[in-house]
Write a protein that holds these residues in place. Structure first.
Motif, PDB file in Angstrom:
ATOM      1  N   LEU A 258       7.314   2.849  11.204  1.00  0.00           N
ATOM      2  CA  LEU A 258       6.671   4.159  11.228  1.00  0.00           C
ATOM      3  C   LEU A 258       5.165   3.980  11.125  1.00  0.00           C
ATOM      4  O   LEU A 258       4.697   2.993  10.557  1.00  0.00           O
ATOM      5  N   SER A 259       4.410   4.937  11.654  1.00  0.00           N
ATOM      6  CA  SER A 259       2.954   4.876  11.578  1.00  0.00           C
ATOM      7  C   SER A 259       2.446   5.721  10.426  1.00  0.00           C
ATOM      8  O   SER A 259       2.846   6.875  10.263  1.00  0.00           O
ATOM      9  N   PHE A 260       1.565   5.128   9.634  1.00  0.00           N
ATOM     10  CA  PHE A 260       0.884   5.816   8.547  1.00  0.00           C
ATOM     11  C   PHE A 260      -0.605   5.624   8.797  1.00  0.00           C
ATOM     12  O   PHE A 260      -1.092   4.497   8.755  1.00  0.00           O
ATOM     13  N   GLY A 261      -1.300   6.724   9.094  1.00  0.00           N
ATOM     14  CA  GLY A 261      -2.716   6.609   9.420  1.00  0.00           C
ATOM     15  C   GLY A 261      -2.932   5.760  10.652  1.00  0.00           C
ATOM     16  O   GLY A 261      -3.855   4.950  10.694  1.00  0.00           O
ATOM     17  N   SER A 262      -2.073   5.900  11.644  1.00  0.00           N
ATOM     18  CA  SER A 262      -2.125   5.149  12.905  1.00  0.00           C
ATOM     19  C   SER A 262      -1.882   3.652  12.737  1.00  0.00           C
ATOM     20  O   SER A 262      -2.155   2.874  13.645  1.00  0.00           O
ATOM     21  N   VAL A 263      -1.394   3.235  11.571  1.00  0.00           N
ATOM     22  CA  VAL A 263      -1.075   1.829  11.332  1.00  0.00           C
ATOM     23  C   VAL A 263       0.440   1.693  11.223  1.00  0.00           C
ATOM     24  O   VAL A 263       1.056   2.334  10.371  1.00  0.00           O
TER      25      VAL A 263
ATOM     26  N   GLN B 269       7.800   9.834  16.572  1.00  0.00           N
ATOM     27  CA  GLN B 269       7.084   8.570  16.540  1.00  0.00           C
ATOM     28  C   GLN B 269       7.697   7.598  15.549  1.00  0.00           C
ATOM     29  O   GLN B 269       7.286   7.519  14.391  1.00  0.00           O
ATOM     30  N   PHE B 270       8.697   6.879  16.017  1.00  0.00           N
ATOM     31  CA  PHE B 270       9.258   5.780  15.249  1.00  0.00           C
ATOM     32  C   PHE B 270       9.688   4.715  16.246  1.00  0.00           C
ATOM     33  O   PHE B 270       9.939   5.007  17.410  1.00  0.00           O
ATOM     34  N   GLU B 271       9.716   3.476  15.771  1.00  0.00           N
ATOM     35  CA  GLU B 271      10.063   2.353  16.645  1.00  0.00           C
ATOM     36  C   GLU B 271      10.999   1.400  15.916  1.00  0.00           C
ATOM     37  O   GLU B 271      11.060   1.386  14.687  1.00  0.00           O
ATOM     38  N   ASP B 272      11.650   0.576  16.704  1.00  0.00           N
ATOM     39  CA  ASP B 272      12.438  -0.547  16.201  1.00  0.00           C
ATOM     40  C   ASP B 272      13.495  -0.142  15.175  1.00  0.00           C
ATOM     41  O   ASP B 272      13.729  -0.861  14.199  1.00  0.00           O
ATOM     42  N   LEU B 273      14.148   0.997  15.387  1.00  0.00           N
ATOM     43  CA  LEU B 273      15.228   1.400  14.489  1.00  0.00           C
ATOM     44  C   LEU B 273      16.389   0.430  14.663  1.00  0.00           C
ATOM     45  O   LEU B 273      16.870   0.221  15.778  1.00  0.00           O
ATOM     46  N   ALA B 274      16.795  -0.187  13.575  1.00  0.00           N
ATOM     47  CA  ALA B 274      17.919  -1.128  13.591  1.00  0.00           C
ATOM     48  C   ALA B 274      18.810  -0.824  12.396  1.00  0.00           C
ATOM     49  O   ALA B 274      18.321  -0.580  11.292  1.00  0.00           O
ATOM     50  N   VAL B 275      20.113  -0.841  12.627  1.00  0.00           N
ATOM     51  CA  VAL B 275      21.069  -0.502  11.577  1.00  0.00           C
ATOM     52  C   VAL B 275      21.939  -1.717  11.289  1.00  0.00           C
ATOM     53  O   VAL B 275      22.531  -2.303  12.192  1.00  0.00           O
ATOM     54  N   MET B 276      21.990  -2.081  10.012  1.00  0.00           N
ATOM     55  CA  MET B 276      22.848  -3.158   9.546  1.00  0.00           C
ATOM     56  C   MET B 276      23.949  -2.532   8.682  1.00  0.00           C
ATOM     57  O   MET B 276      23.969  -1.328   8.481  1.00  0.00           O
ATOM     58  N   LYS B 277      24.832  -3.346   8.174  1.00  0.00           N
ATOM     59  CA  LYS B 277      25.976  -2.857   7.396  1.00  0.00           C
ATOM     60  C   LYS B 277      25.541  -2.060   6.166  1.00  0.00           C
ATOM     61  O   LYS B 277      26.107  -1.003   5.880  1.00  0.00           O
ATOM     62  N   ASP B 278      24.544  -2.539   5.447  1.00  0.00           N
ATOM     63  CA  ASP B 278      24.173  -1.919   4.171  1.00  0.00           C
ATOM     64  C   ASP B 278      22.771  -1.329   4.142  1.00  0.00           C
ATOM     65  O   ASP B 278      22.328  -0.828   3.122  1.00  0.00           O
TER      66      ASP B 278
ATOM     67  N   GLU C 268       2.436   1.678  -3.486  1.00  0.00           N
ATOM     68  CA  GLU C 268       1.470   2.248  -4.434  1.00  0.00           C
ATOM     69  C   GLU C 268       1.351   3.756  -4.260  1.00  0.00           C
ATOM     70  O   GLU C 268       1.239   4.486  -5.237  1.00  0.00           O
ATOM     71  N   ARG C 269       1.357   4.223  -3.007  1.00  0.00           N
ATOM     72  CA  ARG C 269       1.263   5.661  -2.737  1.00  0.00           C
ATOM     73  C   ARG C 269       2.534   6.408  -3.107  1.00  0.00           C
ATOM     74  O   ARG C 269       2.497   7.596  -3.433  1.00  0.00           O
ATOM     75  N   TYR C 270       3.666   5.727  -3.015  1.00  0.00           N
ATOM     76  CA  TYR C 270       4.970   6.335  -3.286  1.00  0.00           C
ATOM     77  C   TYR C 270       5.724   5.466  -4.289  1.00  0.00           C
ATOM     78  O   TYR C 270       6.664   4.760  -3.931  1.00  0.00           O
ATOM     79  N   PRO C 271       5.331   5.524  -5.565  1.00  0.00           N
ATOM     80  CA  PRO C 271       5.898   4.597  -6.552  1.00  0.00           C
ATOM     81  C   PRO C 271       7.349   4.869  -6.950  1.00  0.00           C
ATOM     82  O   PRO C 271       7.984   3.999  -7.532  1.00  0.00           O
ATOM     83  N   GLY C 272       7.897   6.018  -6.624  1.00  0.00           N
ATOM     84  CA  GLY C 272       9.271   6.310  -7.046  1.00  0.00           C
ATOM     85  C   GLY C 272      10.160   6.800  -5.928  1.00  0.00           C
ATOM     86  O   GLY C 272      11.322   6.422  -5.830  1.00  0.00           O
ATOM     87  N   GLU C 273       9.604   7.643  -5.074  1.00  0.00           N
ATOM     88  CA  GLU C 273      10.397   8.265  -4.018  1.00  0.00           C
ATOM     89  C   GLU C 273       9.515   8.523  -2.815  1.00  0.00           C
ATOM     90  O   GLU C 273       8.330   8.802  -2.951  1.00  0.00           O
ATOM     91  N   MET C 274      10.118   8.435  -1.644  1.00  0.00           N
ATOM     92  CA  MET C 274       9.374   8.651  -0.405  1.00  0.00           C
ATOM     93  C   MET C 274      10.286   9.350   0.591  1.00  0.00           C
ATOM     94  O   MET C 274      11.489   9.083   0.618  1.00  0.00           O
ATOM     95  N   THR C 275       9.714  10.230   1.398  1.00  0.00           N
ATOM     96  CA  THR C 275      10.463  10.871   2.479  1.00  0.00           C
ATOM     97  C   THR C 275       9.858  10.431   3.800  1.00  0.00           C
ATOM     98  O   THR C 275       8.641  10.505   3.987  1.00  0.00           O
ATOM     99  N   VAL C 276      10.712   9.938   4.689  1.00  0.00           N
ATOM    100  CA  VAL C 276      10.276   9.566   6.028  1.00  0.00           C
ATOM    101  C   VAL C 276      10.913  10.534   7.021  1.00  0.00           C
ATOM    102  O   VAL C 276      11.976  11.093   6.763  1.00  0.00           O
ATOM    103  N   VAL C 277      10.232  10.723   8.141  1.00  0.00           N
ATOM    104  CA  VAL C 277      10.722  11.609   9.187  1.00  0.00           C
ATOM    105  C   VAL C 277      10.948  10.780  10.438  1.00  0.00           C
ATOM    106  O   VAL C 277      10.050  10.077  10.898  1.00  0.00           O
TER     107      VAL C 277
ATOM    108  N   SER D 153       0.832  -1.210   0.000  1.00  0.00           N
ATOM    109  CA  SER D 153       0.000   0.000   0.000  1.00  0.00           C
ATOM    110  C   SER D 153       0.869   1.263   0.000  1.00  0.00           C
ATOM    111  O   SER D 153       0.535   2.256  -0.659  1.00  0.00           O
ATOM    112  N   LEU D 154       1.984   1.231   0.703  1.00  0.00           N
ATOM    113  CA  LEU D 154       2.903   2.374   0.700  1.00  0.00           C
ATOM    114  C   LEU D 154       3.609   2.501  -0.643  1.00  0.00           C
ATOM    115  O   LEU D 154       3.802   3.602  -1.158  1.00  0.00           O
TER     116      LEU D 154
END
Length: 157
Positions: free
Chosen positions: A84-89, A69-78, A56-65, A53-54
């Motif tokens: 993130l919540s979109f419409g409370s989901v 309100q963000f959870e489970d940030l995990a960083v891997m090598k690459d 489809e809404r953002y077929p080429g480029e997307m900006t996240v903030v 669904s995301l």
């Protein structure tokens, strides 16, 4: 053996490493002070994983903030992942560092932009940043007494 050193590609790799280090610090310690990030990425890049669904809404480029309100940030090598919540989901998103087009932290007036162009195969590739070439190159002089210049005087206030 390479015919030349691709400084643009090396610079982009180093700057993406900087982003990875910043995000790893935030994943470990949380966002300090007023810091927050705007991250624009190519949603068609291989390895981007997001809900259909995301996509489809953002077929080429997307900006996240990444701010309050963000959870489970995990960083891997690459890549990194975050929920993130979109419409409370809540939606988990995986973003390869190579997919990032811009990274900004407006709280400190910091930003990076990565240019890209289409290759013949259709995949995005970083376009190397080449400095302008001088018309009459001056001979290289041995390093002597230098001057340390603070970057603060070049920043916009």
């Amino acid at each position: 053996m390479a015919k030349s050193i691709n400084y643009g590609q090396l610079m982009h790799k180093a700057l993406r490493g900087l982003i990875a280090e910043v995000l790893a610090q935030v994943a470990r310690d949380g966002l300090p002070g007023a810091h927050h990030f705007f991250i624009t990425f190519d949603t068609t890049h291989p390895g981007v994983d997001m809900a259909a669904s995301l996509r489809e809404r953002y077929p080429g480029e997307m900006t996240v903030v990444l701010q309050n309100q963000f959870e489970d940030l995990a960083v891997m090598k690459d890549r990194f992942s975050v929920t993130l919540s979109f419409g409370s989901v809540p939606h988990p998103i995986v973003i390869p560092f190579a997919a990032i087009r811009t990274f900004a932290d407006p709280s400190v007036n910091f930003g990076l932009k990565f240019d890209a162009h289409e290759t013949a195969a259709g995949a995005e590739k970083d376009e190397p940043t080449q400095p302008p070439q001088p018309r009459d190159p001056a001979p290289v002089k041995p390093a002597g007494d230098g001057e340390v210049v603070s970057l603060d005087k070049f920043r916009k206030h």
